[in-house]
Design a protein around this motif. Sequence first.
Motif, PDB file in Angstrom:
ATOM      1  N   GLU A  56       0.805  -1.212   0.000  1.00 44.80           N
ATOM      2  CA  GLU A  56       0.000   0.000   0.000  1.00 44.80           C
ATOM      3  C   GLU A  56       0.842   1.268   0.000  1.00 44.80           C
ATOM      4  O   GLU A  56       0.340   2.345  -0.278  1.00 44.80           O
ATOM      5  N   ASP A  57       2.100   1.164   0.340  1.00 43.32           N
ATOM      6  CA  ASP A  57       2.943   2.345   0.461  1.00 43.32           C
ATOM      7  C   ASP A  57       3.600   2.656  -0.873  1.00 43.32           C
ATOM      8  O   ASP A  57       4.456   1.939  -1.345  1.00 43.32           O
ATOM      9  N   ASP A  58       3.215   3.756  -1.484  1.00 41.79           N
ATOM     10  CA  ASP A  58       3.755   4.112  -2.797  1.00 41.79           C
ATOM     11  C   ASP A  58       5.254   4.356  -2.755  1.00 41.79           C
ATOM     12  O   ASP A  58       5.943   4.241  -3.762  1.00 41.79           O
ATOM     13  N   GLN A  59       5.761   4.704  -1.580  1.00 39.10           N
ATOM     14  CA  GLN A  59       7.188   4.990  -1.485  1.00 39.10           C
ATOM     15  C   GLN A  59       8.034   3.728  -1.548  1.00 39.10           C
ATOM     16  O   GLN A  59       9.239   3.793  -1.704  1.00 39.10           O
ATOM     17  N   LEU A  60       7.402   2.571  -1.436  1.00 42.90           N
ATOM     18  CA  LEU A  60       8.153   1.321  -1.361  1.00 42.90           C
ATOM     19  C   LEU A  60       7.950   0.457  -2.586  1.00 42.90           C
ATOM     20  O   LEU A  60       8.067  -0.752  -2.533  1.00 42.90           O
ATOM     21  N   GLN A  61       7.645   1.048  -3.718  1.00 39.86           N
ATOM     22  CA  GLN A  61       7.310   0.251  -4.884  1.00 39.86           C
ATOM     23  C   GLN A  61       8.467  -0.607  -5.377  1.00 39.86           C
ATOM     24  O   GLN A  61       8.252  -1.633  -5.996  1.00 39.86           O
ATOM     25  N   THR A  62       9.703  -0.184  -5.115  1.00 39.72           N
ATOM     26  CA  THR A  62      10.829  -1.010  -5.558  1.00 39.72           C
ATOM     27  C   THR A  62      11.131  -2.139  -4.590  1.00 39.72           C
ATOM     28  O   THR A  62      11.802  -3.087  -4.935  1.00 39.72           O
ATOM     29  N   THR A  63      10.624  -2.035  -3.361  1.00 43.81           N
ATOM     30  CA  THR A  63      10.964  -3.026  -2.360  1.00 43.81           C
ATOM     31  C   THR A  63      10.343  -4.387  -2.606  1.00 43.81           C
ATOM     32  O   THR A  63      11.040  -5.390  -2.599  1.00 43.81           O
ATOM     33  N   PRO A  64       9.011  -4.490  -2.821  1.00 37.39           N
ATOM     34  CA  PRO A  64       8.455  -5.813  -3.080  1.00 37.39           C
ATOM     35  C   PRO A  64       9.109  -6.501  -4.262  1.00 37.39           C
ATOM     36  O   PRO A  64       9.323  -7.707  -4.247  1.00 37.39           O
ATOM     37  N   LYS A  65       9.451  -5.737  -5.283  1.00 32.55           N
ATOM     38  CA  LYS A  65      10.054  -6.345  -6.464  1.00 32.55           C
ATOM     39  C   LYS A  65      11.392  -6.973  -6.127  1.00 32.55           C
ATOM     40  O   LYS A  65      11.673  -8.110  -6.520  1.00 32.55           O
ATOM     41  N   SER A  66      12.225  -6.258  -5.384  1.00 29.01           N
ATOM     42  CA  SER A  66      13.555  -6.784  -5.100  1.00 29.01           C
ATOM     43  C   SER A  66      13.513  -7.981  -4.164  1.00 29.01           C
ATOM     44  O   SER A  66      14.367  -8.855  -4.227  1.00 29.01           O
ATOM     45  N   LEU A  67      12.523  -8.023  -3.273  1.00 29.64           N
ATOM     46  CA  LEU A  67      12.429  -9.128  -2.337  1.00 29.64           C
ATOM     47  C   LEU A  67      11.633 -10.292  -2.895  1.00 29.64           C
ATOM     48  O   LEU A  67      12.055 -11.437  -2.831  1.00 29.64           O
ATOM     49  N   LEU A  68      10.462  -9.996  -3.455  1.00 29.49           N
ATOM     50  CA  LEU A  68       9.588 -11.065  -3.926  1.00 29.49           C
ATOM     51  C   LEU A  68      10.113 -11.735  -5.184  1.00 29.49           C
ATOM     52  O   LEU A  68       9.734 -12.859  -5.489  1.00 29.49           O
ATOM     53  N   ALA A  69      10.983 -11.055  -5.923  1.00 30.34           N
ATOM     54  CA  ALA A  69      11.524 -11.666  -7.144  1.00 30.34           C
ATOM     55  C   ALA A  69      12.341 -12.906  -6.837  1.00 30.34           C
ATOM     56  O   ALA A  69      12.510 -13.769  -7.700  1.00 30.34           O
ATOM     57  N   THR A  70      12.855 -13.015  -5.613  1.00 30.90           N
ATOM     58  CA  THR A  70      13.650 -14.189  -5.247  1.00 30.90           C
ATOM     59  C   THR A  70      12.796 -15.307  -4.670  1.00 30.90           C
ATOM     60  O   THR A  70      13.320 -16.352  -4.298  1.00 30.90           O
ATOM     61  N   THR A  71      11.488 -15.101  -4.567  1.00 27.66           N
ATOM     62  CA  THR A  71      10.594 -16.158  -4.108  1.00 27.66           C
ATOM     63  C   THR A  71      10.071 -16.930  -5.309  1.00 27.66           C
ATOM     64  O   THR A  71      10.419 -16.650  -6.452  1.00 27.66           O
ATOM     65  N   SER A  72       9.187 -17.894  -5.036  1.00 26.61           N
ATOM     66  CA  SER A  72       8.666 -18.741  -6.115  1.00 26.61           C
ATOM     67  C   SER A  72       7.306 -18.291  -6.621  1.00 26.61           C
ATOM     68  O   SER A  72       6.685 -18.981  -7.415  1.00 26.61           O
ATOM     69  N   TYR A  73       6.811 -17.138  -6.179  1.00 25.61           N
ATOM     70  CA  TYR A  73       5.482 -16.699  -6.587  1.00 25.61           C
ATOM     71  C   TYR A  73       5.338 -16.645  -8.104  1.00 25.61           C
ATOM     72  O   TYR A  73       4.374 -17.150  -8.682  1.00 25.61           O
ATOM     73  N   LEU A  74       6.285 -15.972  -8.751  1.00 27.92           N
ATOM     74  CA  LEU A  74       6.165 -15.755 -10.189  1.00 27.92           C
ATOM     75  C   LEU A  74       6.222 -17.069 -10.951  1.00 27.92           C
ATOM     76  O   LEU A  74       5.411 -17.323 -11.854  1.00 27.92           O
ATOM     77  N   ASP A  75       7.157 -17.908 -10.590  1.00 33.42           N
ATOM     78  CA  ASP A  75       7.269 -19.197 -11.258  1.00 33.42           C
ATOM     79  C   ASP A  75       6.021 -20.049 -11.029  1.00 33.42           C
ATOM     80  O   ASP A  75       5.552 -20.741 -11.930  1.00 33.42           O
TER      81      ASP A  75
END
Length: 704
Positions: A56-75
């Motif tokens: 929800e925090d617009d200031q943190l838009q780069t954070t979920p990408k950098s962290l979640l990209a290393t999880t298996s969600y996308l795959d």
Amino acid sequence: MDYLNFENEVMLSVVLKPLFTFPRRRRMTSAACGRMFQLQTDPLTGKSEWLVIEDEDDQLQTTPKSLLATTSYLDMLNDSRRNAAYRLAIDNTVTTPSHVLDIGAGTGLLSMMAARAMGLFNEKGCHGGKIRLINKRSDELEVGLDIPSRADILVSEILDSELLGEGLIPTLQHAHDKLLVENPQTVPYRATTYGQLVECTYLWEMHDLVHGEAEASDGIHLLPSGIPNLLAVKKKQFAMHFDKHPTKSGTLIQLSEPFKVFDFEFWRRPDSFREADLHIKAKSDGTVHAIISWWLLQLDSEGTTFYSTGPNWIPYPSDVKELKTSFVSSGDWCDHWKQCVWFIPSSGLPVSKDKEVWLHAAHTETSISYDFKTSCNEKEDADLDLHTPDGQLFLSHERIALYGDSCWRDLMLNAIKNAAHAISWKLPIHQKVDPVCLVADDSIFLAVSVAHLSKTSQVMPLFPGLGNKGMQYLQKASIANSFTMDRIEFVRRKELLSSLQGSPHRKIDLFIAEPFYYGNDNVLPWQNLRFWKERTLLDPVLSKDALLIPCRGLLKACAMHLPDVWKSCCCLKEIEGFDNSVANTTLGACGGLPVTEDSPFLPYFIWQYGETKVLSETTTVLEFDFSKPMSPCSGKTKVQFRESGMCHGFVLWIDYVMDTENNAVLSTGPDKRHWKQCVKLLNEPVEVGHDGLSSTEIEASFEW
């Protein structure tokens, strides 16, 4: 809200596509609604912290990408087999208006499938607010408070590669006790685990360091006689890809047919613990080095939809052969679910063709374990883990394999010998202080080797991850390696700096690292440069002619064909009729994104990751000079494509130069199995080679 900038940043730009940036890591302390926690370890400091990911925090838009990209969600969301299997099973199960509970909802895909199956979707989406999101763990839910009544149907996907590691059993137990009606319908309906006995030299090397040291014969004994399990791999199942292990030419030999181990019923309350005694017939002579395991998911009660995580040589189990027409093939590569391996203790178990072996299997709430038995009632006494010695260290199987690699050991030992000779030659005859060697990382091999080879050196291991456990290990290994603990001084880095600064005639003469940091198994190559930072901070206490091993690092890159990695990371579009593109930026997807978006750097063991092909010459992008304090550097180089094909991205790694004469270079490239490389995917694949682009340029910078 506090932010912690990532101290070392790599920026890579490939001229054929827009600038790639490395997202900064931030520390978040907010506990707002919609939160998700992820444990993050700073590879340069070794400190771990729980991070809160906020959408929800617009200031943190780069954070979920950098962290979640290393999880298996996308795959996981790109796994068309998984998605189709769940959709078919949900459509076959949720046939009337029902109270459906989705545990572990993630992006809500299964909830939307269930709502659609009940006719709750129109052209504008879900009507009447029939999907309710509850921001709690399932074992925190209360009927009458969080949900109006017990649910009729459970849909869930809380499965890891071993099946049980995400808490499947306690979650189902609580759900049946508190949240579900008696005899509910469930998707999935049942899961069955399977195993197979295999012989594989590489798997053997991953846990049998005794044999590796015997072959090396270099005088270094990481495993002293009488304590063969002082260094060990934990007795657990390890997730690993096996589709890249050839089953020909003896690389991986199947010594048995697949055998069933346990059934887990989702529709009834599971037991916390069960045991099974299995009689397995060997189909050829050989030595069992490991048990490979996987699971088969039956998603609906009728047995019409299945999903298997079996390796590619197991198209479907024999006991569901009659369901071949409806069996969802296991041929597609995916990364969120792998096979698992259980290592056999010692040198393995010899078997003879058509003879039976006795296997005891057991499961707890979170894991499955195995033990071979000499008879129907007696466990194998040869198990080397009957007791745990003081100072025992558990290392990753890749680290065990590396420590048993005679070529790697020779390279490191020669570098140490040459450095020790150079230091003794440089020291004045009248100098009374023994040379000081600092082992800047968690390498027990370097600490033992320096103490063994240089009889007068004072060895200072920092052991930033191992700490006192490392010193306990050295105590056990000292006699076998002919050194005494009075030559070993364990000092924390802050204490070391003040201690040596207080002794003006005592300086560090040899600064050495592999590099290896205990627990940092999923980091990018340049995140192992923590030793360079230590060298920078300790610059005031380095001797004038101090030697460093390694002395330089070369950031290498090559273009590669990576269709399976690309597929697992590409942009989400329509998944079984639902538009999931809103999650692309959050999850760090690649392909089809705006030019301002950039794909993340991802750590992979390239040799395990599906179909791969090198398309270009290897080129040096950056050079790191460890003999000098850490400083920003940049570089640009041309990449010449040597093969034609579709380029999905670049693979990067670091080659370590061990000596100033450039005679010894340790490569950690994609053809090596002991190290992870970095993958940087393009925004879109590009045709290269004879019919496409002939060359490109790479530009990169390193900052701290």
